[in-house]
Design a protein around this motif. Structure first.
Motif, mmCIF file in Angstrom:
data_model
loop_
_atom_site.group_PDB
_atom_site.id
_atom_site.type_symbol
_atom_site.label_atom_id
_atom_site.label_comp_id
_atom_site.label_asym_id
_atom_site.label_seq_id
_atom_site.Cartn_x
_atom_site.Cartn_y
_atom_site.Cartn_z
ATOM 1 N N ASN A 23 57.206 50.965 42.205
ATOM 2 C CA ASN A 23 58.065 51.001 43.385
ATOM 3 C C ASN A 23 57.803 49.760 44.235
ATOM 4 O O ASN A 23 58.185 48.671 43.846
ATOM 5 N N GLU A 24 57.126 49.885 45.349
ATOM 6 C CA GLU A 24 56.961 48.762 46.259
ATOM 7 C C GLU A 24 55.495 48.443 46.493
ATOM 8 O O GLU A 24 54.657 49.341 46.628
ATOM 9 N N THR A 25 55.200 47.145 46.548
ATOM 10 C CA THR A 25 53.877 46.659 46.941
ATOM 11 C C THR A 25 53.966 46.134 48.365
ATOM 12 O O THR A 25 54.840 45.322 48.680
ATOM 13 N N VAL A 26 53.033 46.589 49.216
ATOM 14 C CA VAL A 26 52.987 46.151 50.607
ATOM 15 C C VAL A 26 51.639 45.480 50.852
ATOM 16 O O VAL A 26 50.587 46.133 50.771
ATOM 17 N N ILE A 27 51.687 44.181 51.139
ATOM 18 C CA ILE A 27 50.484 43.415 51.454
ATOM 19 C C ILE A 27 50.455 43.239 52.968
ATOM 20 O O ILE A 27 51.243 42.478 53.536
ATOM 21 N N ASN A 28 49.554 43.932 53.636
ATOM 22 C CA ASN A 28 49.542 43.906 55.087
ATOM 23 C C ASN A 28 48.674 42.783 55.633
ATOM 24 O O ASN A 28 47.759 42.281 54.960
ATOM 25 N N GLY A 29 48.973 42.377 56.880
ATOM 26 C CA GLY A 29 48.215 41.310 57.517
ATOM 27 C C GLY A 29 46.755 41.665 57.663
ATOM 28 O O GLY A 29 46.397 42.818 57.942
ATOM 29 N N GLY A 30 45.890 40.662 57.461
ATOM 30 C CA GLY A 30 44.451 40.884 57.549
ATOM 31 C C GLY A 30 43.829 41.373 56.265
ATOM 32 O O GLY A 30 42.598 41.449 56.156
ATOM 33 N N SER A 31 44.642 41.735 55.290
ATOM 34 C CA SER A 31 44.109 42.188 54.004
ATOM 35 C C SER A 31 43.794 40.990 53.114
ATOM 36 O O SER A 31 44.243 39.869 53.361
ATOM 37 N N VAL A 32 43.031 41.242 52.044
ATOM 38 C CA VAL A 32 42.713 40.232 51.043
ATOM 39 C C VAL A 32 43.305 40.686 49.717
ATOM 40 O O VAL A 32 42.985 41.771 49.224
ATOM 41 N N THR A 33 44.206 39.866 49.177
ATOM 42 C CA THR A 33 44.751 40.121 47.842
ATOM 43 C C THR A 33 44.516 38.866 47.020
ATOM 44 O O THR A 33 45.117 37.823 47.275
ATOM 45 N N ALA A 34 43.604 38.951 46.069
ATOM 46 C CA ALA A 34 43.190 37.775 45.303
ATOM 47 C C ALA A 34 43.362 38.042 43.811
ATOM 48 O O ALA A 34 42.990 39.103 43.316
ATOM 49 N N LEU A 35 43.949 37.065 43.112
ATOM 50 C CA LEU A 35 44.137 37.135 41.666
ATOM 51 C C LEU A 35 43.329 36.024 41.011
ATOM 52 O O LEU A 35 43.276 34.906 41.522
ATOM 53 N N TYR A 36 42.713 36.339 39.840
ATOM 54 C CA TYR A 36 41.806 35.404 39.199
ATOM 55 C C TYR A 36 42.152 35.228 37.719
ATOM 56 O O TYR A 36 42.400 36.194 37.004
ATOM 57 N N ASN A 37 42.167 33.996 37.267
ATOM 58 C CA ASN A 37 42.124 33.648 35.838
ATOM 59 C C ASN A 37 43.158 34.390 34.986
ATOM 60 O O ASN A 37 42.819 35.118 34.062
ATOM 61 N N GLY A 38 44.434 34.176 35.313
ATOM 62 C CA GLY A 38 45.490 34.754 34.495
ATOM 63 C C GLY A 38 45.741 36.219 34.740
ATOM 64 O O GLY A 38 46.281 36.912 33.868
ATOM 65 N N ALA A 39 45.382 36.719 35.929
ATOM 66 C CA ALA A 39 45.675 38.101 36.283
ATOM 67 C C ALA A 39 47.164 38.241 36.587
ATOM 68 O O ALA A 39 47.894 37.252 36.728
ATOM 69 N N MET A 40 47.602 39.503 36.717
ATOM 70 C CA MET A 40 49.037 39.741 36.893
ATOM 71 C C MET A 40 49.248 40.915 37.842
ATOM 72 O O MET A 40 48.583 41.952 37.730
ATOM 73 N N LEU A 41 50.168 40.740 38.795
ATOM 74 C CA LEU A 41 50.638 41.812 39.664
ATOM 75 C C LEU A 41 52.132 41.945 39.435
ATOM 76 O O LEU A 41 52.916 41.040 39.773
ATOM 77 N N LYS A 42 52.540 43.055 38.813
ATOM 78 C CA LYS A 42 53.946 43.285 38.517
ATOM 79 C C LYS A 42 54.439 44.439 39.380
ATOM 80 O O LYS A 42 53.854 45.524 39.376
ATOM 81 N N THR A 43 55.546 44.218 40.117
ATOM 82 C CA THR A 43 56.052 45.240 41.024
ATOM 83 C C THR A 43 57.572 45.183 41.058
ATOM 84 O O THR A 43 58.180 44.143 40.756
ATOM 85 N N VAL A 44 58.183 46.303 41.465
ATOM 86 C CA VAL A 44 59.641 46.321 41.610
ATOM 87 C C VAL A 44 60.038 45.606 42.893
ATOM 88 O O VAL A 44 60.848 44.671 42.885
ATOM 89 N N ASN A 45 59.444 46.015 44.021
ATOM 90 C CA ASN A 45 59.715 45.379 45.315
ATOM 91 C C ASN A 45 58.421 44.849 45.908
ATOM 92 O O ASN A 45 57.333 45.400 45.659
ATOM 93 N N MET A 46 58.525 43.795 46.707
ATOM 94 C CA MET A 46 57.351 43.205 47.353
ATOM 95 C C MET A 46 57.633 43.004 48.839
ATOM 96 O O MET A 46 58.645 42.402 49.222
ATOM 97 N N MET A 47 56.703 43.524 49.679
ATOM 98 C CA MET A 47 56.720 43.280 51.108
ATOM 99 C C MET A 47 55.406 42.584 51.460
ATOM 100 O O MET A 47 54.331 43.178 51.356
ATOM 101 N N MET A 48 55.510 41.300 51.863
ATOM 102 C CA MET A 48 54.312 40.520 52.144
ATOM 103 C C MET A 48 54.193 40.252 53.636
ATOM 104 O O MET A 48 55.020 39.568 54.237
ATOM 105 N N ASN A 49 53.141 40.847 54.221
ATOM 106 C CA ASN A 49 52.781 40.578 55.615
ATOM 107 C C ASN A 49 51.474 39.798 55.694
ATOM 108 O O ASN A 49 50.990 39.522 56.789
#
Length: 726
Positions: free
Chosen positions: A354-380
């Motif tokens: 469904n939806e990924t929500v990245i809120n302000g002040g959070s840490v979202t880190a991807l390393y070495n060919g990682a993958m985040l697959k989502t239908v919808n993206m809300m980036m704060n």
């Protein structure tokens, strides 16, 4: 290597066993003449193993994959032995001499894109045949400072001795009952199957080992510990684990009919199914190394620390709340919404339906060919990428608000374009959908088409080609291995056809080979390094090696001489050992001569397959020039060259004949090949069986026992006073 029983005359001397030490008393043996070795024993400290490695990875159609064989786990320092090409229609075949002490190898398949699959292989015979597919064994490590509490808990390894109910139980339960425990020293073991129990535990340990156990009610508090054994299958109607010192460890199959809210330290190493919400309490620690199925939502609460190296599936939301930390090393599948309000580090796949929500002040880190697959993206908030480029893939709508965006090694793919963007992409982050990420055991999605670049056009992609700009060469094969310190050592007695003093130090020379093959696994070049350590004799000995090639097969040769008058290819390093070193290096009272190094390279024009050329010692030999070129001395069982004087066979102590070569009447050799680069040989005049007491035990067993006779692994293996240790 074949195994034979001792002949009747010495049948009682030794116990034929794979153990290093006999369980019965062994008589003292002073020298090799005390035994007659079993018929057919060839004095080899190695055995020949044939490998046939195919592939079933269809992602690249008929493209070449690289197969590499290691003498140990490559992630733990194992060294490479052999490597070559395999495809869907052609396997990699090689014949390797492996030291008798090596009982396990690792086979690594590298696809044209460089992605690898590893298989551990136990050597139970002399033939290995297997096919390797596309699944990848992930070996992602977490830095020790990332999860200090999680790592120090050691939940997976610390309980290995207490995962069953066979030892340490103070109470054993076999029938339906109610269990109360308030004693930290109590260990309650539930071994009954098809029973119903209830638990009220305020201290101590409960181990469940039975199958089809129903726990109608379970309350664990304070310092209580609950362990589900690998053999167990358990259903909980209610499971409450409270307190920062409590713990839950699952190695079996567990179903929780309601919600599950573990406190303290919890780990899942088996299969855990939660039919409602899974709530990780504040201040707790959770590790998933197995499969976790959650029917509803997963909530990671304040100050929780979690690590996933297995697979987690949530039917509802996944919420990472303030102050918590989650590290995903494998697969996290969220069937509704993902809300990140804290710290998420992703080394594998996060899939959101469904939806990924990245809120302000959070840490979202991807390393070495990682993958985040989502239908919808809300980036704060920001998403960061480190190491090899990682992918964010959105199939429907993207909203990037002010102050949000991506930075670092990130490719952002919105398949129909970013709908709302008030943020930024910086430090290498960019929009695009072309990034290739392979399908693995942890990433069932993958992305893009594998890039296959073949600069020299030989059929082996650059990612797997050791010589990407040379169409004639592609792979390296090593004997004994590619470790910089690896070598095998030849020890010769030079009095053939007389037995001599059996100190086996008249020529001590170590060697190492790199057999270079093309993309069709044909041998195109031989590179060898030899180190002369000792010349313990007055004879003017020469040294050479006969290779499994015709003399006419050899092209350009450097570092040695291609001997004339030979049918086979014989490379001579020197003709007179007394000209190579000014001291013998076998008499401790004398000055030490420097080790002399010889580097030999030659091209192979006939290009034989590696499967027939093999990896081993080939056929090294010496001869004593004082008596004539025909006085060759080879390893036991090796055949003479065309220049050997056949009239000498059967004279003196030699009993060459009837298919046997270079052994005495009692089956003793004039040379041995020791799988060590730093073999400590005997000092001048000392029989090797005195310096290495287990040498004769090894020989007497036909090579079955004491396969490490040349080592210094235990008391009594060698007498240092009789060895040249400079």
């Amino acid at each position: 290597m074949k195994r034979y029983l001792l002949i009747a005359g010495v049948l009682g001397l030794f116990t034929v066993s794979s153990c290093k030490r006999s369980e019965v008393a062994e008589p003292k043996i002073t020298n090799l003449d005390d035994i007659v070795v079993p018929e057919g024993f060839t004095w080899e400290n190695s055995r020949e193993v044939t490998f046939s490695i195919g592939i079933s990875d269809t992602r690249f159609q008929d493209a070449i994959h690289r197969i590499a064989i290691y003498d140990g786990d490559p992630s733990a320092g194992g060294a490479m032995i052999a490597g070559g090409a395999a495809s869907l229609v052609s396997s990699f075949n090689v014949k390797v001499s492996l030291a008798s002490v090596i009982n396990t190898v690792y086979v690594v398949k590298a696809a044209p894109d460089g992605s690898e699959v590893i298989e551990k292989v136990e050597l139970n015979g002399n033939n290995v045949s297997l096919s390797i597919g596309a699944q990848n064994i992930t070996r992602t490590l977490v830095a020790s400072n990332v999860l200090p509490r999680l790592m120090s808990s050691g939940s997976q390894s610390a309980v290995s001795s207490s995962q069953d109910c066979s030892t340490g139980c103070t109470t054993t339960i076999t029938t339906s009952t109610h269990i109360n425990s308030n004693n930290d020293n109590e260990v309650v073991c539930i071994t009954g199957s098809n029973i119903t129990v209830s638990l009220n535990i305020n201290g101590g340990t409960v181990r469940i080992c039975g199958s089809n156990v129903l726990v109608s009610d379970a309350n664990l508090n304070n310092t209580s510990k609950l362990i589900i054994a690998p053999s167990a299958s358990v259903t909980f109607n209610n499971l409450s684990i409270n307190g920062s010192s409590s713990s839950f460890e699952n190695y079996g199959t567990v179903t929780v009919n309601g919600s599950f809210s573990p406190g303290g330290i919890a780990s899942n190493n088996g299969t855990l199914t939660v039919k409602n919400d899974f709530n990780l309490n504040s201040g707790s620690t959770f590790t998933n190394n197995g499969i976790l199925n959650i029917a509803m939502s997963m909530n990671v609460n304040t100050s929780n620390v979690s690590l996933n190296t297995g697979k987690i599936i949530t039917g509802g939301d996944f919420k990472l709340n303030g102050g918590s930390r989650f590290i995903n090393n494998c697969s996290l599948w969220i069937k509704n919404q993902f809300h990140n309000n804290s710290e998420m580090k992703n080394y594998g796949l996060i899939k959101v339906d469904n939806e990924t929500v990245i809120n302000g002040g959070s840490v979202t880190a991807l390393y070495n060919g990682a993958m985040l697959k989502t239908v919808n993206m809300m980036m704060n908030g920001m998403v960061t990428g480190s190491g090899a480029t990682s992918l964010i893939k959105v199939s429907a709508r993207t909203v990037i608000n002010g102050g949000a965006g991506a930075t670092g090694a990130i490719q952002y793919c919105d398949q129909n374009g970013i709908e709302t963007n008030y943020g930024s992409f910086s430090n290498g982050a960019a929009q695009g959908c072309s990034l290739y990420i392979p399908v693995t055991a942890c990433n069932s999605e993958g992305n893009g088409v594998a890039p296959v670049k073949d600069s020299d056009g030989d059929g082996a992609a650059d990612a797997i080609d050791a010589y990407p700009d040379d169409a004639l060469r592609a792979f390296n094969n090593y004997y004994p291995s590619n470790s910089a310190s690896a070598a095998s050592t030849l020890a010769f007695e030079d009095r053939w056809p007389l037995k001599g003093d059996y100190d086996l130090n008249d020529i001590i020379i170590s060697y190492r080979y790199n057999i270079i093959t093309n993309a069709q696994n044909n041998v195109v070049q031989v590179s060898a390094t030899y180190n002369l350590h000792a010349t313990g004799g007055t004879y003017q000995n020469g040294f050479g090696v006969e290779f499994p090639l015709n003399r006419s097969d050899i092209g350009t040769l450097t570092g040695g001489t291609l001997e004339a008058g030979q049918t086979k290819a014989v490379v001579i390093l020197f003709n007179n050992s007394r000209n190579e070193q000014n001291s013998w290096n076998t008499r401790p009272e004398e000055a030490l001569a420097a080790v002399k190094t010889y580097t030999v390279n030659f091209n192979v024009q006939s290009r034989p397959p590696l499967s027939s050329f093999g990896l081993g010692s080939y056929n090294p030999f010496i001869w004593h020039s004082n008596l004539g070129r025909g006085y060759e001395t080879h390893l036991a069982g090796k055949t003479p060259t065309s220049l050997a004087n056949a009239a000498l066979f059967g004279t003196g102590d030699d009993r060459t004949g009837s298919g046997k070569y270079y052994v005495t009447e009692k089956g003793h050799p004039w040379a041995v090949d020791v799988p060590q680069s730093s073999f400590n040989y005997p000092i001048e005049g000392v029989d090797i069986s005195r310096a290495y007491p287990n040498f004769v035990k090894w020989a007497g067993s036909g090579g079955v026992s004491y396969t490490d006779w040349f080592s210094n692994t235990a008391q009594g293996y060698r007498d240092n006073s009789l060895l040249f240790l400079k």
